[in-house]
Design an enzyme around this catalytic site. Structure first.
Site, mmCIF file in Angstrom:
data_model
loop_
_atom_site.group_PDB
_atom_site.id
_atom_site.type_symbol
_atom_site.label_atom_id
_atom_site.label_comp_id
_atom_site.label_asym_id
_atom_site.label_seq_id
_atom_site.Cartn_x
_atom_site.Cartn_y
_atom_site.Cartn_z
ATOM 1 N N THR A 21 33.453 34.178 47.060
ATOM 2 C CA THR A 21 33.928 35.346 46.299
ATOM 3 C C THR A 21 33.651 35.203 44.805
ATOM 4 O O THR A 21 33.478 36.204 44.113
ATOM 5 C CB THR A 21 35.433 35.586 46.521
ATOM 6 O OG1 THR A 21 36.188 34.463 46.060
ATOM 7 C CG2 THR A 21 35.733 35.817 47.993
ATOM 8 N N ASP A 80 43.234 42.859 43.716
ATOM 9 C CA ASP A 80 42.040 42.873 44.582
ATOM 10 C C ASP A 80 42.397 43.220 46.022
ATOM 11 O O ASP A 80 41.573 43.783 46.754
ATOM 12 C CB ASP A 80 41.244 41.569 44.489
ATOM 13 C CG ASP A 80 42.049 40.345 44.860
ATOM 14 O OD1 ASP A 80 43.246 40.279 44.529
ATOM 15 O OD2 ASP A 80 41.469 39.438 45.486
ATOM 16 N N VAL A 130 35.370 39.628 43.247
ATOM 17 C CA VAL A 130 35.875 40.584 44.247
ATOM 18 C C VAL A 130 36.399 39.801 45.446
ATOM 19 O O VAL A 130 35.827 39.849 46.527
ATOM 20 C CB VAL A 130 34.755 41.549 44.691
ATOM 21 C CG1 VAL A 130 35.326 42.667 45.571
ATOM 22 C CG2 VAL A 130 34.045 42.147 43.497
ATOM 23 N N HIS A 131 37.487 39.050 45.270
ATOM 24 C CA HIS A 131 37.933 38.154 46.349
ATOM 25 C C HIS A 131 38.203 38.930 47.646
ATOM 26 O O HIS A 131 37.528 38.758 48.653
ATOM 27 C CB HIS A 131 39.211 37.431 45.937
ATOM 28 C CG HIS A 131 39.067 36.537 44.748
ATOM 29 N ND1 HIS A 131 38.265 35.423 44.752
ATOM 30 C CD2 HIS A 131 39.641 36.583 43.523
ATOM 31 C CE1 HIS A 131 38.354 34.819 43.580
ATOM 32 N NE2 HIS A 131 39.183 35.512 42.820
ATOM 33 N N ASP A 132 39.235 39.762 47.626
ATOM 34 C CA ASP A 132 39.719 40.373 48.870
ATOM 35 C C ASP A 132 38.788 41.476 49.383
ATOM 36 O O ASP A 132 38.631 41.645 50.595
ATOM 37 C CB ASP A 132 41.135 40.928 48.671
ATOM 38 C CG ASP A 132 42.151 39.811 48.444
ATOM 39 O OD1 ASP A 132 41.800 38.645 48.671
ATOM 40 O OD2 ASP A 132 43.278 40.122 48.043
#
Ligand SMILES: [Ca+2]
Length: 323
Positions: free
Chosen positions: A196, A14, A242-244
């Protein structure tokens, strides 16, 4: 307006997508990228940055190598999430950055912040070790940056009966996280797992990337497939948060954060998991103990997914704008 950005990353899957998203934004001037252990070991993080910058069409962005483990205790490397190489083990042609600086990540962060006070937005996508090391040299580091956006933390406490996803970036180095959340800062935004986890990519998203057939979308689709396979064990279906990428987007577009809370962040350790939390209950009440009164952090709580996801997909397909 040009946005000068430095990204600190443990370059897993990510993280790679977040870098592709940023380099596709015409207003972003990516000054440099610093590497940290976490999703993979430090040497792979450096190599993955070189590889992603190449795919993104920005091979000459300077890279500085940082910490290979937390300030205290041992590193826990997330091979089971991101593959052994950090990018899903799908690339045979990974390469070192074209411009690998001699100075450490912490030295680079201090030098850049001092040379460009109030001008640079810092985005952190891994454990906060490099930032904590830089704070030891320059305690005012985060007031010299225009902002710091942190992928990590868990927001305020959840509703009774609910729990949050694993908070890996904080768990990996709680000592560093405590220093970063306690430091004076111009603007500190937490994009935590509470936020997230609500924004996911699914098989249709990967298929759209594959069908687009651009260099960046092919790359994104190949590494995302591995990520979806890991998360199927969490959700029973092939999706991934979609963390980052969300943290990168909220740094540029705070309006995509439709709700947030602001307050002091402390590190909590319940004996099972370590987190960074805004010291508020879900309803905004104070917590039931005396807190450490750290300066304010803004924590994202509700995301405008309908605005973010199409823009994210577009960026992964279009890649860097040609000059
Ligand atoms: Ca990361």
């Amino acid at each position: 307006m040009t946005r000068k950005v430095i990204v600190d990353t443990d370059t897993g899957i990510d993280d790679a997508l977040a870098l592709l998203f940023l380099t596709a934004q015409p207003e972003v001037h990516l000054l440099g990228v610093t590497a940290v252990y976490g999703n993979c070991v430090i040497d792979d993080a450096v190599r993955n940055i070189g590889t992603v910058l190449g795919v993104a069409g920005h091979p000459l962005v300077p890279v500085a190598k940082g910490a290979d483990g937390p300030l205290e205790a041992e590193a826990h490397i997330a091979h089971y999430v991101h593959g052994h190489d950090g990018l899903g083990d799908v690339r045979l042609d990974r390469h070192e950055p074209a411009v690998l600086l001699a100075e450490s990540a912490a030295e680079y962060l201090v030098d850049m912040a001092r040379a460009n006070p109030g001008e640079i937005d810092l985005l952190t996508l891994g454990p906060l070790t490099n930032i904590a090391l830089a704070l030891r040299v320059e305690p005012d580091l985060l007031t010299l940056f225009r902002s710091i956006t942190i992928m990590g933390g868990s927001g305020p406490f959840p509703e009774v009966g609910r729990s949050d996803m694993f908070d890996a970036n904080i768990q990996n180095d709680p000592v560093a996280a405590a220093a970063v959340f306690a430091a004076p800062a111009t603007r500190r935004l937490m994009v935590g797992v509470n936020a997230t986890a609500t924004v996911i990519t699914d098989e249709a998203f990967v298929e759209t990337l594959s069908e687009a057939g651009t260099p960046t979308s092919d790359f994104a689709a190949s590494i995302l497939a591995f990520y979806l396979d890991f998360y199927k064990l969490a959700f029973g279906r092939r999706v991934s948060p979609v963390h980052d990428g969300l943290a990168a987007a909220l740094m540029l577009h705070p309006e995509w954060m439709t709700q947030s809370v602001t307050g002091p962040v402390n590190i909590t350790d319940d004996g099972f998991t370590v987190r960074a939390r805004v010291m508020q209950t879900a309803s905004g009440a104070p917590v039931a103990w005396e807190i450490d009164p750290t300066p304010d952090t803004i924590a994202a709580t509700v995301i405008d997914t309908d605005a973010f996801l199409p823009a994210f997909l577009d960026a992964l397909i279009s890649g860097a704008p040609t000059a």
